[in-house]
Design a protein around this motif. Structure first.
Motif, PDB file in Angstrom:
ATOM      1  N   THR A  21       0.825  -1.208   0.000  1.00  0.00           N
ATOM      2  CA  THR A  21       0.000   0.000   0.000  1.00  0.00           C
ATOM      3  C   THR A  21       0.857   1.254   0.000  1.00  0.00           C
ATOM      4  O   THR A  21       0.656   2.176  -0.797  1.00  0.00           O
ATOM      5  CB  THR A  21      -0.928  -0.001   1.229  1.00  0.00           C
ATOM      6  N   HIS A  22       1.848   1.286   0.895  1.00  0.00           N
ATOM      7  CA  HIS A  22       2.682   2.483   1.011  1.00  0.00           C
ATOM      8  C   HIS A  22       3.655   2.624  -0.152  1.00  0.00           C
ATOM      9  O   HIS A  22       3.987   3.745  -0.555  1.00  0.00           O
ATOM     10  CB  HIS A  22       3.432   2.470   2.345  1.00  0.00           C
ATOM     11  N   ALA A  23       4.106   1.499  -0.705  1.00  0.00           N
ATOM     12  CA  ALA A  23       5.035   1.560  -1.840  1.00  0.00           C
ATOM     13  C   ALA A  23       4.362   2.240  -3.030  1.00  0.00           C
ATOM     14  O   ALA A  23       4.984   3.058  -3.731  1.00  0.00           O
ATOM     15  CB  ALA A  23       5.503   0.164  -2.225  1.00  0.00           C
ATOM     16  N   GLN A 140      -4.477  -9.413  -7.360  1.00  0.00           N
ATOM     17  CA  GLN A 140      -3.722  -9.543  -6.101  1.00  0.00           C
ATOM     18  C   GLN A 140      -3.658  -8.248  -5.298  1.00  0.00           C
ATOM     19  O   GLN A 140      -2.838  -8.112  -4.392  1.00  0.00           O
ATOM     20  CB  GLN A 140      -2.298 -10.053  -6.354  1.00  0.00           C
ATOM     21  N   GLN A 141      -4.515  -7.281  -5.596  1.00  0.00           N
ATOM     22  CA  GLN A 141      -4.565  -6.033  -4.833  1.00  0.00           C
ATOM     23  C   GLN A 141      -5.007  -6.339  -3.394  1.00  0.00           C
ATOM     24  O   GLN A 141      -5.989  -7.034  -3.180  1.00  0.00           O
ATOM     25  CB  GLN A 141      -5.548  -5.057  -5.484  1.00  0.00           C
ATOM     26  N   PRO A 142      -4.265  -5.826  -2.372  1.00  0.00           N
ATOM     27  CA  PRO A 142      -4.644  -6.122  -0.982  1.00  0.00           C
ATOM     28  C   PRO A 142      -5.639  -5.103  -0.416  1.00  0.00           C
ATOM     29  O   PRO A 142      -5.600  -3.914  -0.754  1.00  0.00           O
ATOM     30  CB  PRO A 142      -3.301  -6.037  -0.244  1.00  0.00           C
ATOM     31  N   TYR A 143      -6.515  -5.578   0.471  1.00  0.00           N
ATOM     32  CA  TYR A 143      -7.460  -4.725   1.192  1.00  0.00           C
ATOM     33  C   TYR A 143      -7.495  -5.171   2.647  1.00  0.00           C
ATOM     34  O   TYR A 143      -6.931  -6.212   3.011  1.00  0.00           O
ATOM     35  CB  TYR A 143      -8.874  -4.838   0.586  1.00  0.00           C
ATOM     36  N   ASN A 208      -2.655   6.922   7.203  1.00  0.00           N
ATOM     37  CA  ASN A 208      -2.174   8.285   6.958  1.00  0.00           C
ATOM     38  C   ASN A 208      -0.979   8.626   7.835  1.00  0.00           C
ATOM     39  O   ASN A 208      -0.025   9.278   7.391  1.00  0.00           O
ATOM     40  CB  ASN A 208      -3.294   9.291   7.191  1.00  0.00           C
ATOM     41  N   ALA A 209      -1.032   8.170   9.114  1.00  0.00           N
ATOM     42  CA  ALA A 209       0.073   8.467  10.032  1.00  0.00           C
ATOM     43  C   ALA A 209       1.364   7.789   9.569  1.00  0.00           C
ATOM     44  O   ALA A 209       2.441   8.390   9.576  1.00  0.00           O
ATOM     45  CB  ALA A 209      -0.287   8.028  11.446  1.00  0.00           C
ATOM     46  N   VAL A 210       1.252   6.512   9.155  1.00  0.00           N
ATOM     47  CA  VAL A 210       2.436   5.782   8.682  1.00  0.00           C
ATOM     48  C   VAL A 210       2.951   6.403   7.387  1.00  0.00           C
ATOM     49  O   VAL A 210       4.159   6.576   7.191  1.00  0.00           O
ATOM     50  CB  VAL A 210       2.108   4.287   8.483  1.00  0.00           C
ATOM     51  N   GLU A 211       2.019   6.764   6.504  1.00  0.00           N
ATOM     52  CA  GLU A 211       2.425   7.373   5.234  1.00  0.00           C
ATOM     53  C   GLU A 211       3.163   8.691   5.478  1.00  0.00           C
ATOM     54  O   GLU A 211       4.179   8.968   4.807  1.00  0.00           O
ATOM     55  CB  GLU A 211       1.200   7.618   4.352  1.00  0.00           C
ATOM     56  N   ASP A 212       2.705   9.487   6.420  1.00  0.00           N
ATOM     57  CA  ASP A 212       3.387  10.749   6.730  1.00  0.00           C
ATOM     58  C   ASP A 212       4.820  10.500   7.190  1.00  0.00           C
ATOM     59  O   ASP A 212       5.747  11.224   6.802  1.00  0.00           O
ATOM     60  CB  ASP A 212       2.623  11.511   7.816  1.00  0.00           C
ATOM     61  N   ARG A 213       5.014   9.469   8.013  1.00  0.00           N
ATOM     62  CA  ARG A 213       6.371   9.150   8.491  1.00  0.00           C
ATOM     63  C   ARG A 213       7.259   8.743   7.318  1.00  0.00           C
ATOM     64  O   ARG A 213       8.434   9.134   7.240  1.00  0.00           O
ATOM     65  CB  ARG A 213       6.316   8.022   9.521  1.00  0.00           C
ATOM     66  N   LEU A 214       6.714   7.937   6.421  1.00  0.00           N
ATOM     67  CA  LEU A 214       7.497   7.491   5.270  1.00  0.00           C
ATOM     68  C   LEU A 214       7.831   8.653   4.343  1.00  0.00           C
ATOM     69  O   LEU A 214       8.952   8.744   3.812  1.00  0.00           O
ATOM     70  CB  LEU A 214       6.726   6.413   4.505  1.00  0.00           C
ATOM     71  N   ILE A 215       6.894   9.556   4.155  1.00  0.00           N
ATOM     72  CA  ILE A 215       7.141  10.730   3.298  1.00  0.00           C
ATOM     73  C   ILE A 215       8.249  11.591   3.897  1.00  0.00           C
ATOM     74  O   ILE A 215       9.154  12.050   3.179  1.00  0.00           O
ATOM     75  CB  ILE A 215       5.847  11.541   3.113  1.00  0.00           C
ATOM     76  N   ARG A 216       8.186  11.798   5.215  1.00  0.00           N
ATOM     77  CA  ARG A 216       9.245  12.592   5.860  1.00  0.00           C
ATOM     78  C   ARG A 216      10.609  11.931   5.678  1.00  0.00           C
ATOM     79  O   ARG A 216      11.619  12.608   5.446  1.00  0.00           O
ATOM     80  CB  ARG A 216       8.928  12.782   7.345  1.00  0.00           C
TER      81      ARG A 216
END
Length: 482
Positions: A21-23, A140-143, A208-216
């Motif tokens: 998802t994050h990739a 194979q899309q994950p949900y 969203n919180a995890v994505e923000d950390r990865l973006i930073r």
């Protein structure tokens, strides 16, 4: 205004960490080409590429696809990506051997690794997440039923196909996969910590919180302003120490033997000979894998679900097959293990299996053969299509050309038994086996035999080495050693 230098990143984390998802999000934001080895493997199979056809040949004869085939798929994919685009590797490298290949590959491609980002998610949270995971049958899309549900219940947003709950997303199987993951990945994290390239990002919290950390983290990398993990940071997420071998005076007296050697070293031939002389079962992982598939055991059916959807069969399934086989009555007094372990994490898995059985390895013997000799041997190797019996055009020819002595089946040469492919397999073998050899040498279990001697002499020296390694006389069988 000049375009930012493209990033080359590996994103690692346990199953259920949200890597896929994050990739996808990071790839779009930072102009990265994203590759997940599972998707790449399926694409090669479905497209019938040369590497896909090679992988299918392994699968058609019910063999595990070797790491070097997947490594080659990754490198071939990278070669097609323009230099101005960055790379995001999802779940690769998985092992220390792949990490070494990965670094060398990037160097060959004129690229620099910016970081390995590890999504840290505690095991209990992984178990909770996977209970609600659903996968699209077609793409194979994950949900996830609560964290990332589809717009229409039970249907994929991308292609409209039905979603399903994977058979291996049970608590028992996920726990086994996590054990395998940590054994394999911990050395990778240690390697990249020492190289000053590891970033640890908490994978807990909302998407969203995890994505923000990865973006930073990625923005910091792009601006050369992000701190990498220290040894103390790495220690804070380290798992409990691995199981140590059971003390010799506590373990039940058994004759448990592992044979190591490169492809074409003759370890299969010697394993059969030792099995006869020592009255111990010869356990070859290739045969064991095929047995489980053909008998449709629970593990065989699970392995087939991976193969049917074009996935690699994970190590935890292979390890479970080995553990079940070692627990059978005929292996109670000992065994000759051929083809497992191949890596140090698998060696640690074997230690755990034997400790549960209150036993320990008696001996590990490495049959040493030079790379050039291995290439010469494998280039003349023939295999029976029916029973997989091995022959050699020069050293072990069949009585009738092209026909198996044992079952009358047709003999053929595998398409990967050519000098160029064998050379690549040997590179992978050495990367995987060097830490394994050091592990067993450190335990005082290893003996090395010159595998370029006549077959009978190798057998004789093997028996001598086993006798010397066994102070309790486990292998001192009357008449076994001339």
């Amino acid at each position: 205004m000049s375009r930012p230098t493209p990033l080359n990143i590996a994103l690692l984390g346990p199953t259920g960490a949200g890597k896929g998802t994050h990739a996808a999000s990071l790839s779009a934001r930072f102009h990265l080409n994203h590759v997940a080895t599972g998707d790449l493997f399926r694409d090669n199979l479905e497209s019938g590429t040369p590497l896909g056809r090679l992988a299918k040949k392994y699968m058609d004869v019910e063999e595990l696809v070797p790491d070097e085939v997947v490594d080659a798929m990754v490198e071939e994919w990278c070669q097609r990506v323009p230099k101005e685009r960055g790379l995001l590797f999802d779940g690769f490298p998985r092992t220390n051997a792949q990490a070494r290949y990965f670094e060398a590959m990037l160097q060959r491609l004129g690229r620099t690794l910016d970081a390995v980002i590890y999504l840290d998610v505690p095991d209990p949270e992984v178990l909770r997440r996977l209970e609600g995971r659903r996968i699209c049958h077609r793409c194979q899309q994950p949900y996830h039923l609560t964290a990332n549900p589809p717009r229409l219940a039970g249907r994929c947003d991308e292609c409209g196909a039905e979603l399903y709950h994977r058979a291996d997303d049970t608590a028992e199987r996920v726990t086994a996969r996590l054990r395998v993951f940590h054994r394999a990945t911990d050395p990778v994290l240690d390697h990249f910590t020492a190289a000053g390239r590891l970033i640890i990002v908490s994978g807990e919290g909302s998407l969203n919180a995890v994505e923000d950390r990865l973006i930073r983290a990625c923005e910091g990398l792009r601006n050369r302003a992000y701190g990498f993990a220290t040894a103390r940071d790495r220690a804070e997420i380290a798992r409990p120490p691995l199981t140590s071998p059971m003390a010799a005076h506590v373990a039940r007296a058994t004759r448990d033997l592992v044979l190591l050697g490169g492809p074409g070293s003759g370890k299969g031939t010697q394993a059969v000979r030792l099995s006869t002389k020592l009255a111990l079962p010869h356990i070859a992982t290739g045969d064991l894998f095929r047995e489980n598939l053909r008998q449709a055991t629970e593990l065989g059916r699970l392995a087939k679900t991976y193969m049917d959807r074009g996935d690699l069969v994970p190590d935890d399934v292979t390890e479970a097959m080995v553990a079940e086989r070692l627990g059978r009555p005929d292996a109670r007094e000992g065994f000759i293990l051929d083809g497992f372990p191949r890596t140090r994490p698998q060696a640690q898995a074997l230690t755990e299996m034997l400790t549960r059985l209150k036993r320990r390895l008696t001996a590990v013997v490495l049959i040493n053969v030079s790379d050039q000799t291995l290439v010469d041997r494998i280039s003349g190797r023939l295999i029976c299509r029916s029973c997989q019996a091995p022959y050699h055009a020069t050293f072990k020819p069949p009585h009738q050309a092209g026909v198996c002595d044992a079952c009358g089946g047709e003999l053929y040469q595998r398409s990967d038994d050519n000098p160029a492919t064998v050379g690549a397999r040997l590179v992978t073998y050495h990367h995987q086996t060097e830490p394994l050899i050091a592990y067993y040498r450190g335990l005082g279990l290893l003996r090395e035999i010159d595998g370029e001697q006549p077959v009978d002499e190798i057998t004789r020296q093997l028996l001598v080495a086993l006798r010397d390694l066994s102070p309790r006389g486990a292998f001192a069988i009357a008449g076994a050693v001339p």
